[in-house]
Write a protein that holds these residues in place. Structure first.
Motif, PDB file in Angstrom:
ATOM      1  N   ILE A  45      69.992  27.188  69.054  1.00 33.28           N
ATOM      2  CA  ILE A  45      69.849  27.761  67.699  1.00 33.28           C
ATOM      3  C   ILE A  45      70.919  28.817  67.463  1.00 33.28           C
ATOM      4  CG2 ILE A  45      68.364  29.169  66.224  1.00 33.28           C
ATOM      5  CD1 ILE A  45      65.964  27.695  67.505  1.00 33.28           C
ATOM      6  N   VAL A  46      71.125  29.707  68.430  1.00 31.73           N
ATOM      7  CA  VAL A  46      72.146  30.755  68.291  1.00 31.73           C
ATOM      8  C   VAL A  46      73.532  30.140  68.161  1.00 31.73           C
ATOM      9  CG1 VAL A  46      73.251  32.683  69.490  1.00 31.73           C
ATOM     10  CG2 VAL A  46      70.766  32.515  69.435  1.00 31.73           C
TER      11      VAL A  46
ATOM     12  N   LYS B  58      78.384  28.806  61.799  1.00 30.58           N
ATOM     13  CA  LYS B  58      78.374  29.086  60.358  1.00 30.58           C
ATOM     14  C   LYS B  58      78.373  27.812  59.531  1.00 30.58           C
ATOM     15  CE  LYS B  58      80.396  33.613  60.850  1.00 30.58           C
ATOM     16  NZ  LYS B  58      81.404  34.549  60.447  1.00 30.58           N
ATOM     17  N   GLY B  59      77.784  26.745  60.064  1.00 28.04           N
ATOM     18  CA  GLY B  59      77.674  25.489  59.340  1.00 28.04           C
ATOM     19  C   GLY B  59      76.299  25.296  58.719  1.00 28.04           C
ATOM     20  N   VAL B  60      75.461  26.325  58.806  1.00 28.76           N
ATOM     21  CA  VAL B  60      74.096  26.239  58.292  1.00 28.76           C
ATOM     22  C   VAL B  60      74.092  26.659  56.827  1.00 28.76           C
ATOM     23  CG1 VAL B  60      71.765  27.146  58.544  1.00 28.76           C
ATOM     24  CG2 VAL B  60      73.144  26.747  60.561  1.00 28.76           C
ATOM     25  N   LYS B  61      73.496  25.818  55.962  1.00 28.70           N
ATOM     26  CA  LYS B  61      73.400  26.140  54.542  1.00 28.70           C
ATOM     27  C   LYS B  61      72.096  26.911  54.302  1.00 28.70           C
ATOM     28  CE  LYS B  61      74.837  23.444  51.376  1.00 28.70           C
ATOM     29  NZ  LYS B  61      74.940  22.349  50.403  1.00 28.70           N
ATOM     30  N   TRP B  62      72.196  28.092  53.726  1.00 27.07           N
ATOM     31  CA  TRP B  62      71.038  28.930  53.424  1.00 27.07           C
ATOM     32  C   TRP B  62      70.659  28.762  51.960  1.00 27.07           C
ATOM     33  CZ3 TRP B  62      68.434  31.445  57.155  1.00 27.07           C
ATOM     34  CH2 TRP B  62      69.067  31.594  58.385  1.00 27.07           C
ATOM     35  N   GLU B  63      69.386  28.549  51.691  1.00 30.97           N
ATOM     36  CA  GLU B  63      68.877  28.379  50.333  1.00 30.97           C
ATOM     37  C   GLU B  63      68.120  29.643  49.935  1.00 30.97           C
ATOM     38  OE1 GLU B  63      65.536  25.695  48.023  1.00 30.97           O
ATOM     39  OE2 GLU B  63      66.202  25.102  50.009  1.00 30.97           O
ATOM     40  N   TYR B  64      68.483  30.202  48.795  1.00 29.95           N
ATOM     41  CA  TYR B  64      67.812  31.413  48.307  1.00 29.95           C
ATOM     42  C   TYR B  64      66.464  31.032  47.712  1.00 29.95           C
ATOM     43  CZ  TYR B  64      66.947  35.777  45.851  1.00 29.95           C
ATOM     44  OH  TYR B  64      66.389  36.952  45.400  1.00 29.95           O
ATOM     45  N   LEU B  65      65.408  31.674  48.179  1.00 34.72           N
ATOM     46  CA  LEU B  65      64.056  31.363  47.716  1.00 34.72           C
ATOM     47  C   LEU B  65      63.570  32.293  46.620  1.00 34.72           C
ATOM     48  CD1 LEU B  65      62.376  30.722  51.167  1.00 34.72           C
ATOM     49  CD2 LEU B  65      63.225  29.039  49.550  1.00 34.72           C
TER      50      LEU B  65
END
Length: 83
Positions: A32-33, A39-46
Motif C-alpha cells: 500500500i505504501v 502517486k498513481g492513485v486517483k483521489w475522489e473528493y467526497l
C-alpha cells in the motif's frame, strides 16, 4: 502473491486500488505504501458527507477463481468456512 483491493477514506477523500502482496499484514502495508508513493492513485473528493475526523483504510482479497476465501477441513473434506 495475492491480489488485494484497497479502499482508503481520509480527510473527505476516497481512493480505491489493487495491490499484489503476500498474505501477511507487513507485506500488505508495504504494498500500500509503495502504491501511494508512486502517486498513481486517483483521489475522489467526497465533500462534507464524511466526518473528516474518521480516517479508514480497508483491504480485501480479490478472488478470480471459484474457490471460497476461507476453507477448513472437516472430517477430511475441505469445506467453505464462514466468510
Amino acid at each position: 502473491m495475492k491480489k488485494f483491493l484497497v479502499k482508503i477514506n481520509a480527510y473527505q477523500y476516497h481512493a480505491e486500488f489493487e495491490v499484489f502482496a503476500e498474505d501477511n499484514v507487513e507485506s500488505i502495508e508495504n504494498s500500500i505504501v509503495d502504491k501511494l508513493g508512486e502517486k498513481g492513485v486517483k483521489w475522489e473528493y467526497l465533500g462534507e458527507m464524511n466526518d473528516p475526523k474518521i480516517n479508514r483504510i480497508t483491504y480485501e482479497e480479490v478472488i478470480d477463481g471459484t474457490r471460497p476465501v476461507q476453507t477448513k477441513k472437516v472430517l477430511g473434506v475441505e469445506v467453505a468456512a464462514g466468510v
